[in-house]
Structure formats: C-alpha cells, structure tokens
Write a protein that holds these residues in place. Structure first.
Motif, mmCIF file in Angstrom:
data_model
loop_
_atom_site.group_PDB
_atom_site.id
_atom_site.type_symbol
_atom_site.label_atom_id
_atom_site.label_comp_id
_atom_site.label_asym_id
_atom_site.label_seq_id
_atom_site.Cartn_x
_atom_site.Cartn_y
_atom_site.Cartn_z
ATOM 1 N N ILE A 194 -11.165 2.895 19.559
ATOM 2 C CA ILE A 194 -11.510 3.909 18.870
ATOM 3 C C ILE A 194 -10.611 4.822 18.798
ATOM 4 O O ILE A 194 -10.466 5.710 17.793
ATOM 5 C CB ILE A 194 -13.054 4.263 19.237
ATOM 6 N N SER A 195 -9.786 5.210 19.838
ATOM 7 C CA SER A 195 -8.938 6.153 19.991
ATOM 8 C C SER A 195 -7.789 5.799 18.808
ATOM 9 O O SER A 195 -7.310 6.712 18.250
ATOM 10 C CB SER A 195 -8.315 6.335 21.226
ATOM 11 N N GLY A 196 -7.381 4.768 18.914
ATOM 12 C CA GLY A 196 -6.405 4.414 17.749
ATOM 13 C C GLY A 196 -6.827 4.437 16.576
ATOM 14 O O GLY A 196 -6.004 5.117 15.628
ATOM 15 N N LEU A 197 -8.056 4.374 16.148
ATOM 16 C CA LEU A 197 -8.569 4.736 14.555
ATOM 17 C C LEU A 197 -8.583 6.384 14.528
ATOM 18 O O LEU A 197 -8.373 6.730 13.611
ATOM 19 C CB LEU A 197 -9.942 4.319 14.666
ATOM 20 N N VAL A 198 -8.756 7.068 15.529
ATOM 21 C CA VAL A 198 -8.885 8.348 15.452
ATOM 22 C C VAL A 198 -7.461 8.856 15.210
ATOM 23 O O VAL A 198 -7.183 9.866 14.629
ATOM 24 C CB VAL A 198 -9.668 9.269 16.451
ATOM 25 N N LEU A 199 -6.505 8.216 16.055
ATOM 26 C CA LEU A 199 -5.120 8.693 15.925
ATOM 27 C C LEU A 199 -4.628 8.570 14.473
ATOM 28 O O LEU A 199 -3.578 9.044 14.168
ATOM 29 C CB LEU A 199 -4.458 8.199 17.242
ATOM 30 N N ILE A 200 -4.924 7.550 14.055
ATOM 31 C CA ILE A 200 -4.460 6.995 12.619
ATOM 32 C C ILE A 200 -4.628 8.299 11.871
ATOM 33 O O ILE A 200 -3.817 8.880 10.997
ATOM 34 C CB ILE A 200 -5.164 6.022 12.122
ATOM 35 N N PHE A 201 -6.079 8.814 11.769
ATOM 36 C CA PHE A 201 -6.429 10.022 10.848
ATOM 37 C C PHE A 201 -5.407 11.246 11.382
ATOM 38 O O PHE A 201 -5.455 12.071 10.403
ATOM 39 C CB PHE A 201 -7.920 9.974 10.638
ATOM 40 N N ILE A 202 -5.235 11.431 12.522
ATOM 41 C CA ILE A 202 -4.567 12.684 13.184
ATOM 42 C C ILE A 202 -3.098 12.623 12.673
ATOM 43 O O ILE A 202 -2.556 13.599 12.236
ATOM 44 C CB ILE A 202 -4.930 12.747 14.606
ATOM 45 N N GLU A 203 -2.561 11.471 12.796
ATOM 46 C CA GLU A 203 -1.152 11.502 12.562
ATOM 47 C C GLU A 203 -0.584 11.132 11.233
ATOM 48 O O GLU A 203 0.549 11.624 10.978
ATOM 49 C CB GLU A 203 -0.390 10.500 13.736
ATOM 50 N N ILE A 204 -1.334 10.533 10.333
ATOM 51 C CA ILE A 204 -1.130 10.296 9.158
ATOM 52 C C ILE A 204 -2.050 11.033 8.041
ATOM 53 O O ILE A 204 -3.117 10.488 7.875
ATOM 54 C CB ILE A 204 -1.151 8.758 9.029
ATOM 55 N N PRO A 205 -1.658 12.316 7.877
ATOM 56 C CA PRO A 205 -2.694 13.042 6.961
ATOM 57 C C PRO A 205 -2.917 12.641 5.605
ATOM 58 O O PRO A 205 -3.836 12.888 4.935
ATOM 59 C CB PRO A 205 -2.003 14.239 6.874
ATOM 60 N N LEU A 206 -2.025 11.628 5.224
ATOM 61 C CA LEU A 206 -2.164 11.287 3.959
ATOM 62 C C LEU A 206 -3.385 10.141 3.730
ATOM 63 O O LEU A 206 -4.163 10.316 2.667
ATOM 64 C CB LEU A 206 -1.040 10.257 3.762
ATOM 65 N N LEU A 207 -3.848 9.495 4.877
ATOM 66 C CA LEU A 207 -4.947 8.698 5.045
ATOM 67 C C LEU A 207 -6.188 9.340 4.638
ATOM 68 O O LEU A 207 -7.134 8.928 4.345
ATOM 69 C CB LEU A 207 -5.260 8.025 6.371
#
Length: 148
Positions: free
Chosen positions: A50-63
């Motif tokens: 779940i942390s990985g899913l949250v980090l995707i949106f934190i680190e890649i603002p385009l998403l």
C-alpha cells in the motif's frame, strides 16, 4: 533538463525523488514476495504494498492528472509537496518496516533502508533550505499542465 543534469544539480529533493522511485519498485517487489510467509509478516508486507501505491502518486505528480482519484485522496497526496512532509512520510514508512524486525528478519529490511535514505535526502533538502524541485522527467514542473 535531462536526468544527468538533474542529478548534477545537487538538489537533495531530486535525489530523494529518484530514490523514491527505487522505493516504489522495492515496495511492490518485496511487498508481494513477503505475503507468502503466512505469518504476521503479512501485515508489514501488505502495508509495504500500500505504501508503494501511495508513493507512486506522491513521486509522479502526472498520475494525479491521469488517474481518476477522489478529491479526498488528491488532498491527502497534496499534503506532501514540501521536503519536510515527504521526509516525514518516508520516515514513518521506514519506521514501520523496521518494526517488522520484532518478529524476525526478512527482506523487508531492504525497503526500510531505502525508505530511510529517501527520508534523509528530503530532510537534508529541507535543512539546507533548498526549495522542493520535482523532476521534469517524472511529470513535474509543467509536464502535468501540458497534458490537461
């Protein structure tokens, strides 16, 4: 600005963001692989996934522009636009993974180490007074606005 130019910029928030991308990969890989322990470690591996899913949106603002998300989730992710807040969330995620040592040592330690390194990079950027700078390669600073 190319990736090499970004890494030469000596801005620790860029370093933290690239280490964060590595953390995302580790979160997914180690989260999935440790689910098969059939032990209490499952809790830490699910949290890591779940942390990985949250980090995707934190680190890649385009998403945030591309993926349909709720307003509440968008507001939660936008809290982490400063170096100190990113250092805090990475630090908390790292601490939770370090707590997996309570049961026994697993490969979750690798995720804990890299999450801690990312937290330190963001904290150093904050302490040095460097403004948060998002990588252009990952959808920051103008790329997301061009999509919409």
């Amino acid at each position: 600005m190319t990736i090499a130019d970004e890494l030469k910029s000596r801005n620790f928030s860029i370093y933290g963001q690239w280490i964060g991308i590595l953390c995302i990969i580790l979160c997914f890989a180690l989260g999935i692989s440790n689910i098969f322990h059939f032990d209490i470690i499952i809790l830490w591996s699910v949290f890591l996934f779940i942390s990985g899913l949250v980090l995707i949106f934190i680190e890649i603002p385009l998403l945030l522009r591309i993926c349909p998300t709720s307003g509440g989730f968008d507001a939660f992710i936008r809290r982490f636009e400063t170096n100190y807040m990113r250092a805090a969330i990475y630090g908390v995620m790292s601490l939770i993974q370090w707590l997996s040592l309570i049961r026994y040592a697993t490969s979750l330690i690798a995720a804990a180490v890299f999450l801690l390194i990312a937290a330190v990079c963001y904290a150093l950027a904050g302490f040095k007074g460097q403004a948060f700078q998002s990588s252009k390669t990952l959808g920051g600073q103008g790329v997301a606005q061009m999509i919409v």
